[in-house]
Design an enzyme around this catalytic site. Structure first.
Site, PDB file in Angstrom:
ATOM      1  N   SER A  26       0.813  -1.213   0.000  1.00 34.29           N
ATOM      2  CA  SER A  26       0.000   0.000   0.000  1.00 34.29           C
ATOM      3  C   SER A  26       0.852   1.270   0.000  1.00 34.29           C
ATOM      4  CB  SER A  26      -0.896   0.006   1.242  1.00 34.29           C
ATOM      5  OG  SER A  26      -1.574   1.238   1.391  1.00 34.29           O
TER       6      SER A  26
ATOM      7  N   TYR B  32      -2.243   5.626  -4.385  1.00 42.75           N
ATOM      8  CA  TYR B  32      -3.268   6.663  -4.304  1.00 42.75           C
ATOM      9  C   TYR B  32      -2.688   7.902  -4.969  1.00 42.75           C
ATOM     10  CZ  TYR B  32      -6.075   4.155  -0.789  1.00 42.75           C
ATOM     11  OH  TYR B  32      -6.867   3.248  -0.133  1.00 42.75           O
TER      12      TYR B  32
ATOM     13  N   THR C 175      -5.734   2.800  -7.188  1.00 40.22           N
ATOM     14  CA  THR C 175      -7.039   2.727  -6.538  1.00 40.22           C
ATOM     15  C   THR C 175      -7.912   3.867  -7.046  1.00 40.22           C
ATOM     16  OG1 THR C 175      -6.157   1.650  -4.565  1.00 40.22           O
ATOM     17  CG2 THR C 175      -8.245   2.818  -4.324  1.00 40.22           C
TER      18      THR C 175
ATOM     19  N   LYS D 198      -7.867  -0.650  -9.540  1.00 39.86           N
ATOM     20  CA  LYS D 198      -8.553  -1.321  -8.435  1.00 39.86           C
ATOM     21  C   LYS D 198      -9.777  -0.512  -8.033  1.00 39.86           C
ATOM     22  CE  LYS D 198      -7.830  -2.969  -3.684  1.00 39.86           C
ATOM     23  NZ  LYS D 198      -8.778  -2.086  -2.977  1.00 39.86           N
TER      24      LYS D 198
ATOM     25  N   HIS E 111     -13.596  -1.863  -2.145  1.00 41.14           N
ATOM     26  CA  HIS E 111     -12.756  -1.388  -1.041  1.00 41.14           C
ATOM     27  C   HIS E 111     -13.160  -2.041   0.283  1.00 41.14           C
ATOM     28  CE1 HIS E 111      -9.666   1.911  -0.816  1.00 41.14           C
ATOM     29  NE2 HIS E 111      -9.761   1.591   0.462  1.00 41.14           N
TER      30      HIS E 111
END
Length: 353
Positions: A106, A130, A156, A224, A248
């Site tokens: 992440s 992100y 994402t 995603k 999510h």
């Protein structure tokens, strides 16, 4: 007493983690309908086993983006692993390497990317990004993960704004006081950026911006959070390399489709032009089989990995992965599948209940 299924690890983690940490991991958006529906939706699918087939040898191996994995069960990106185990993402990375599967790290990892790579140098790693409002920061991160040997970028798309997570608000969750994210820093600054400085994520990022991202990296780009055929068709149009069908974990927009219920629509829309994966609600080997029967190339686990991490660090994650891989092996054998390629939609039907 030994832990024998993923639910056992969930119960252990709930008992041993602080309330605020547990609520952060388990919480969903608003009424948590979608979080729970991700799991219950799998129970509407029944299996149609085929017997009198030679299943003395069952091969669970497959590939993702051309890289071989031991089973179509990998690790979703989740942040702040140090909340549940001191070594955090380093333990997760070692477990993924030992299991021979892919780990999506992440953006909000609580360990430095260099340390994650160094502790599991042979592991298959993708990086979840992100998109930040600082374009140079995005570029810096992309170039960094590419140089560190990450094999794909996972963007994402379902967080233009953080979902309404009531439990975190009630707990006044304040991650910024506990953690600094070592890999989110401005090119002009030497110090890590505190959590609170990272929001809002760039809410203006849209389809046309993907071309800029593609221009700065050679890595395959995977989106995603896609849930509809319309967005799947746009993904094909914009030449991305894969889709993770995901809501999510029910943490963003409540009342959307369960991931497994959105899967077939997305698979049909891409017409075999890219790989489609799924996360959300996977708890058993049967769930994995059902997802593959509906067209997923691979599934990704989120919360169960954190439960395992809370149990015994990397060894707990290994146990979680081994249990669900063994369950999946059993599911394949008992439905007559000798290889992942033999899993197809003929093996399932939707219950009328």
């Amino acid at each position: 007493m030994p832990l024998v299924c993923l639910r056992d690890f969930q119960a252990y983690a709930q008992k041993h983690l602080s309330k605020s940490t547990w609520d952060y991991i388990e919480g969903g958006a608003d009424e948590c309908f979608t979080r729970d529906d991700n799991i219950t939706a799998f129970k509407k699918i029944r299996l149609r086993p085929r017997y009198l087939k030679d299943v003395q040898e069952v091969d669970t191996r497959t590939t993702v983006q051309g890289e071989e994995i031991t089973a179509p069960i990998c690790i979703s990106p989740t942040g702040f692993h140090c909340l549940v185990w001191p070594d955090g993402e380093m333990s997760t990375a070692r477990a993924a390497q030992a299991a021979g599967i892919c780990y999506i790290t992440s953006t909000y990892a609580s360990c430095a990317l260099e340390d994650i790579v160094a502790t599991a140098p042979r592991g298959l790693r993708w990086f979840q990004l992100y998109m930040q409002s600082d374009k140079q920061l995005n570029k810096q991160l992309v170039q960094k993960v590419e140089s560190l040997g990450f094999k794909a970028l996972v963007i994402t798309v379902d967080v233009p704004k953080l979902g309404n997570r009531r439990q975190d608000i009630q707990n006044q969750l304040d991650l910024k006081m506990n953690l600094l994210l070592k890999d989110l820093r401005s090119p002009k600054e030497r110090n890590p950026m505190p959590y609170f400085q990272m929001f809002p994520i760039d809410a203006s990022f849209c389809w046309n911006d993907l071309s800029w991202l593609q221009s700065i990296t050679r890595l395959p780009i995977i989106l995603k959070g896609i849930l509809t055929k319309e967005d799947a068709e746009l993904a094909v149009k914009h030449n991305v390399h894969g889709i993770i069908v995901s809501n999510h974990g029910g943490r963003q927009l409540d009342d959307v489709l369960a991931s497994i219920d959105a899967l077939a629509e997305v698979v049909a829309a891409v017409k075999g032009k890219m790989e489609v994966y799924l996360d959300g609600g996977i708890r058993t080997g049967n769930d994995v089989l059902k997802a593959l029967a509906l067209g997923a190339k691979c599934v990704f686990l989120g919360r169960p990995i954190l439960w395992g991490l809370a149990y015994k660090g990397e060894y707990g994650v290994e146990e979680v992965l081994n249990i669900i891989k063994n369950e999946f092996h059993t599911s394949m054998a008992l439905t007559g599948c000798r290889s992942v390629a033999e899993i197809n939609q003929d093996l399932i039907q939707f219950s009328r209940l």
